[in-house]
Design a protein around this motif. Sequence first.
Motif, short mmCIF file in Angstrom:
data_model
loop_
_atom_site.label_atom_id
_atom_site.label_comp_id
_atom_site.label_asym_id
_atom_site.label_seq_id
_atom_site.Cartn_x
_atom_site.Cartn_y
_atom_site.Cartn_z
N ARG A 77 58.01 63.70 23.84
CA ARG A 77 57.98 63.71 25.31
C ARG A 77 57.71 65.12 25.84
N CYS A 232 67.24 62.84 30.41
CA CYS A 232 66.49 61.73 31.00
C CYS A 232 67.22 61.13 32.19
N THR A 280 64.00 55.07 28.02
CA THR A 280 63.31 55.80 29.09
C THR A 280 62.03 56.45 28.59
N TYR A 281 62.12 57.16 27.49
CA TYR A 281 60.98 57.94 27.02
C TYR A 281 59.94 57.11 26.28
#
Length: 386
Positions: A77, A232, A280-281
């Motif tokens: 990320r 995050c 999330t990522y």
Amino acid sequence: MYNFDKIVNRKNTNCYKWDSLTAKYEGVDDIIPMGIADMDFEVCTEIEQAFKERIKHPVYGYSLDVNKELAPIIYDRYKKKGYDIKLDDIVIGTGVVYIINLIIRTFTKVGDKIVLPTPYYTPFGTVIENNDRIILPCKMKLVDGIYKMDLESIENQIDEKTTMFIFCNPHNPTGRIFDEEEMLEVVDFCQRHNLLIISDEIHSDFTLTKSFQPIININEFAKNNTFTVSSCTKTYNLAGLKVAFCFISNPQLRELYSKAAKHTGLGSVNVFGIEAIKATYLKGQQWEKEMLEYIKENRDYVLDFFAEKLPNIKVNPSEGTYVLWIDFTKSGKNVEEIQNILINECKVELNDGRIYGGYVGFGRMNIALPRCCLIEACDRIYSVFK
């Protein structure tokens, strides 16, 4: 398409933003809270689904070394975001403020001075003082409506007890995204005075009007003397899960930090924090993209509204974050009473500027809420301050 216009009832969920209002403002009803920096948006369905899948397993016991599982995801990320890091630089922690607390306790001594640009994010000051260190405030100067560092103003206050600099980019509460030249000035200042740097970059996804560059990319001194903290949870509205990470490129500093984290337990992550980073990522990009567009539209609405209808109240044109720094000092009202007026007459809660280093007559507005609520809040402020 995700629905950011949906109003989510957060009352009676042990929600600090909403459920603390009654105790704080007894007798005042129907307040729109725009202070605490979490969002009034639903999390994306992909994250919710990931949690549901984990819940299907009926045991929530201790986890293996989370770094092995999560570090590659975080690495991918942040490499895409342009960070000059290696996989081994990443250490997982309980939360951004917890990590900062641990860094201060590990790498400074009681009585040390820590440079803190003002206005500052309130927990920075709290963590410094709770650890018996001393805040060395560096008041930022307003240049053509933009907050900039004024490092010259504290040159003669630096001594052997000054050991650290806390940098926040994008800056909370002003919303600045600092230019490369400005960051180089900070790094040169820290190198000249042999200061370690903590860089809080939790808002780095919120690039509303300009691109973001991490401070560790500036030069070798920055890379080897900076603790970059992020998470995050800010971008994906998961603050209650208490999960974060830190990039430490210097192996000696990283080893000392890791030992301290093991001794205190602040290197551990809860089961759902693990799922949060993965979901999330790996799956949240579309929600993030749409959320950022919505925040930009909210920002533009507030800027246009105040410029047109309340020009004496100055809204700092945030470049990043989802908070706006607002100056009420020329509103025509008693600056000492701004917060009381907002609560009791407007029924809108902003965070009081005094908690950011003594800024009387200022307020921080959280704009991460449905547009209809934002419009209502602006209209309420206008009805009192017009």
